[in-house]
Design a protein around this motif. Sequence first.
Motif, mmCIF file in Angstrom:
data_model
loop_
_atom_site.group_PDB
_atom_site.id
_atom_site.type_symbol
_atom_site.label_atom_id
_atom_site.label_comp_id
_atom_site.label_asym_id
_atom_site.label_seq_id
_atom_site.Cartn_x
_atom_site.Cartn_y
_atom_site.Cartn_z
ATOM 1 N N ARG A 60 0.837 -1.202 0.000
ATOM 2 C CA ARG A 60 0.000 0.000 0.000
ATOM 3 C C ARG A 60 0.874 1.255 0.000
ATOM 4 N NH1 ARG A 60 -5.373 -1.063 0.963
ATOM 5 N NH2 ARG A 60 -5.858 -3.104 1.882
ATOM 6 N N LYS A 61 0.245 2.397 -0.275
ATOM 7 C CA LYS A 61 0.969 3.661 -0.241
ATOM 8 C C LYS A 61 1.486 3.939 1.168
ATOM 9 C CE LYS A 61 -1.622 5.855 -4.012
ATOM 10 N NZ LYS A 61 -2.493 6.998 -4.387
ATOM 11 N N HIS A 62 2.617 4.635 1.221
ATOM 12 C CA HIS A 62 3.267 4.957 2.501
ATOM 13 C C HIS A 62 3.561 3.673 3.279
ATOM 14 C CE1 HIS A 62 1.959 8.987 1.445
ATOM 15 N NE2 HIS A 62 0.691 8.618 1.542
ATOM 16 N N PHE A 63 4.114 2.697 2.558
ATOM 17 C CA PHE A 63 4.322 1.369 3.150
ATOM 18 C C PHE A 63 5.239 1.425 4.372
ATOM 19 C CE2 PHE A 63 6.987 -2.489 3.314
ATOM 20 C CZ PHE A 63 6.015 -3.410 3.646
ATOM 21 N N ILE A 64 6.350 2.159 4.282
ATOM 22 C CA ILE A 64 7.311 2.210 5.385
ATOM 23 C C ILE A 64 6.653 2.768 6.642
ATOM 24 C CG2 ILE A 64 9.501 3.146 6.181
ATOM 25 C CD1 ILE A 64 9.746 1.064 3.986
ATOM 26 N N LEU A 65 5.850 3.823 6.468
ATOM 27 C CA LEU A 65 5.151 4.408 7.611
ATOM 28 C C LEU A 65 4.147 3.422 8.200
ATOM 29 C CD1 LEU A 65 4.637 6.908 9.374
ATOM 30 C CD2 LEU A 65 2.953 7.658 7.668
ATOM 31 N N ARG A 66 3.412 2.755 7.340
ATOM 32 C CA ARG A 66 2.446 1.760 7.818
ATOM 33 C C ARG A 66 3.165 0.601 8.514
ATOM 34 N NH1 ARG A 66 -2.684 1.661 5.086
ATOM 35 N NH2 ARG A 66 -2.914 3.417 3.660
ATOM 36 N N LEU A 67 4.291 0.166 7.921
ATOM 37 C CA LEU A 67 5.029 -0.957 8.492
ATOM 38 C C LEU A 67 5.560 -0.619 9.883
ATOM 39 C CD1 LEU A 67 6.128 -3.832 7.758
ATOM 40 C CD2 LEU A 67 8.241 -2.679 7.066
ATOM 41 N N ALA A 68 6.136 0.580 10.023
ATOM 42 C CA ALA A 68 6.717 0.965 11.307
ATOM 43 C C ALA A 68 5.640 1.233 12.359
ATOM 44 C CB ALA A 68 7.608 2.190 11.127
ATOM 45 N N GLY A 69 4.676 2.100 12.000
ATOM 46 C CA GLY A 69 3.610 2.434 12.955
ATOM 47 C C GLY A 69 2.755 1.233 13.307
ATOM 48 N N LEU A 80 -3.276 -3.704 6.784
ATOM 49 C CA LEU A 80 -2.886 -2.296 6.787
ATOM 50 C C LEU A 80 -1.733 -2.037 5.832
ATOM 51 C CD1 LEU A 80 -3.071 0.565 8.223
ATOM 52 C CD2 LEU A 80 -1.314 -0.308 9.783
ATOM 53 N N CYS A 81 -0.855 -3.018 5.631
ATOM 54 C CA CYS A 81 0.376 -2.814 4.869
ATOM 55 C C CYS A 81 0.299 -3.270 3.413
ATOM 56 C CB CYS A 81 1.539 -3.534 5.558
ATOM 57 S SG CYS A 81 1.948 -2.905 7.197
ATOM 58 N N PHE A 82 -0.537 -4.273 3.111
ATOM 59 C CA PHE A 82 -0.511 -4.863 1.782
ATOM 60 C C PHE A 82 -1.863 -4.744 1.085
ATOM 61 C CE2 PHE A 82 2.835 -6.914 4.204
ATOM 62 C CZ PHE A 82 3.901 -6.844 3.322
ATOM 63 N N LYS A 83 -1.795 -4.534 -0.229
ATOM 64 C CA LYS A 83 -2.996 -4.303 -1.026
ATOM 65 C C LYS A 83 -3.498 -5.629 -1.590
ATOM 66 C CE LYS A 83 -2.898 -0.612 -3.516
ATOM 67 N NZ LYS A 83 -2.624 0.338 -4.625
ATOM 68 N N ARG A 84 -4.111 -6.428 -0.741
ATOM 69 C CA ARG A 84 -4.713 -7.691 -1.148
ATOM 70 C C ARG A 84 -6.058 -7.852 -0.459
ATOM 71 N NH1 ARG A 84 -0.944 -10.997 -4.000
ATOM 72 N NH2 ARG A 84 -2.669 -12.420 -4.247
ATOM 73 N N SER A 85 -6.876 -8.777 -0.964
ATOM 74 C CA SER A 85 -8.171 -9.020 -0.345
ATOM 75 C C SER A 85 -7.980 -9.604 1.046
ATOM 76 C CB SER A 85 -8.999 -9.975 -1.201
ATOM 77 O OG SER A 85 -8.412 -11.269 -1.208
ATOM 78 N N PHE A 86 -9.007 -9.452 1.887
ATOM 79 C CA PHE A 86 -8.901 -9.967 3.249
ATOM 80 C C PHE A 86 -8.774 -11.493 3.244
ATOM 81 C CE2 PHE A 86 -10.520 -11.296 7.414
ATOM 82 C CZ PHE A 86 -9.751 -10.478 8.247
ATOM 83 N N ALA A 87 -9.427 -12.155 2.260
ATOM 84 C CA ALA A 87 -9.312 -13.616 2.164
ATOM 85 C C ALA A 87 -7.881 -14.032 1.867
ATOM 86 C CB ALA A 87 -10.260 -14.140 1.088
ATOM 87 N N ASP A 88 -7.192 -13.276 0.978
ATOM 88 C CA ASP A 88 -5.798 -13.584 0.677
ATOM 89 C C ASP A 88 -4.906 -13.350 1.892
ATOM 90 O OD1 ASP A 88 -6.582 -14.197 -1.839
ATOM 91 O OD2 ASP A 88 -5.652 -12.491 -2.826
ATOM 92 N N ILE A 89 -5.163 -12.250 2.617
ATOM 93 C CA ILE A 89 -4.390 -11.960 3.829
ATOM 94 C C ILE A 89 -4.579 -13.076 4.847
ATOM 95 C CG2 ILE A 89 -4.112 -10.359 5.761
ATOM 96 C CD1 ILE A 89 -3.135 -9.156 3.207
ATOM 97 N N LEU A 90 -5.823 -13.539 4.999
ATOM 98 C CA LEU A 90 -6.106 -14.619 5.950
ATOM 99 C C LEU A 90 -5.413 -15.904 5.519
ATOM 100 C CD1 LEU A 90 -7.643 -15.672 8.426
ATOM 101 C CD2 LEU A 90 -9.612 -16.092 6.929
ATOM 102 N N PHE A 91 -5.449 -16.205 4.232
ATOM 103 C CA PHE A 91 -4.816 -17.409 3.703
ATOM 104 C C PHE A 91 -3.328 -17.426 4.039
ATOM 105 C CE2 PHE A 91 -2.684 -19.906 0.497
ATOM 106 C CZ PHE A 91 -3.520 -20.985 0.280
ATOM 107 N N CYS A 92 -2.638 -16.326 3.760
ATOM 108 C CA CYS A 92 -1.189 -16.263 3.986
ATOM 109 C C CYS A 92 -0.850 -16.217 5.473
ATOM 110 C CB CYS A 92 -0.612 -15.044 3.279
ATOM 111 S SG CYS A 92 -0.650 -15.157 1.477
#
Length: 424
Positions: A38-47, A85-97
């Motif tokens: 997602r946009k502003h990834f570093i900020l999202r990753l740290a915060g 919050l950090c990655f631009k994927r569907s919630f189902a994909d996030i849950l899968f991984c």
Amino acid sequence: MFILQVLGINSEHLINITCFILQLLLAEFLFFCHMEKRKHFILRLAGGGVLFYLFSVLGPSFIMQYYTGFRTILILLFLLLYMFLCFKRSFADILFCTIGAFTVQNLANNLNVIFCGLIGTTFQMVSWEMFLVFGIVYLVCYFCCVKRIENLPDISTDRKKILAMTFMALIVCWVLQDRLIKEGLDLMVVCRAPFVFCCILSLFVQFGFLEQFRLGEEKAALEQLLKENEKQYNLSRQTVEIINMKCHDLKHRILELESKENTDKSQLEEIRQAVDIYDGLAKTGCRPLDIILSEKNLLCERYHIKFSYMVDGTKLEHISPGDIAAIFGNALDNAIECARNLPDEKRVISLIGYARKDVLGIHIENYCEEELRFQNGLPLSTKGDANYHGFGLKSIRHVVEKYGGNIVVSLKDRIFSLDTIFPY
């Protein structure tokens, strides 16, 4: 520190939970490193990382004062939100991984306990045994599991059953392991072995069935593409026949006009040349191949591509018209699409067919200035969505293998080559 004391968190417990969180985050990195951020990834990753750590340490400890057994589930929920919050994927994909990452961490932890028991050392969350076992397990799981989903744009689409089965297996594993911890049996090797099997089974269900579903979907798509190729061939055949009839009539009309004295001979010659282009039906000895080559030759004329071919079509009599259309049509479509965007001097396509004893070979080459990445012997699609593109070469391989043959694709010195060999 005051909050930690209130919640009953000592330094040893804090080290253990911190180590557990770091193990999970490393497993998550294996699954998410290739995904769109997602946009502003570093900020999202740290915060998000700071919030995830605080919630994972304080939240479960606070709730467990009133009800125990929910620590892992709560950390799973916090981790899901963090990854979403950090990655631009569907919630189902996030849950899968995320489930896959939890399973890999659980597998490595159980193997770590078994390894410590076998070599006779005391189990510790931070030790050289932990680094060794986790390093090996994570590396193996990356190549066996994660590599399978790197090029899947939608991991869990229409695969909810796999997701549900995996989640249930993981919950059962957690519940049983929680009971072992409460009974003080969690460090016994004999008690950990079933959980290793359970984790491996869970990963097999999740990624083994995913691969089966993917191959099934790909096969269905290839079969549909072959049907479309056959329909396109029949349409092309009818079109070419109509064009030939019209060209035949036009040639007779040109002869009539030439016999008249006041006719402009130069204009008639231009018309004759234009008619010859459309009337130049290929003659290889194989009617379906003649139709395909004639159609593609017209496309090459349109895009100013030099197209040369030399093939004995009589060797293709045992191949159905639809399969001939799939092999030559898809191969030439790919070559034309690539060549049309090149400078004029590089707009060249060559097709050569040769027969040696009982083997028929077909060689097609064209210039290609794109950087291609290959997987399983075929180049990955350059159109951005490998799920819906790139089936042309796969359909060629599918058809060729049906007749006991094989294809080899290569890119060398900016020359893209497709070689097809099969018996006749």
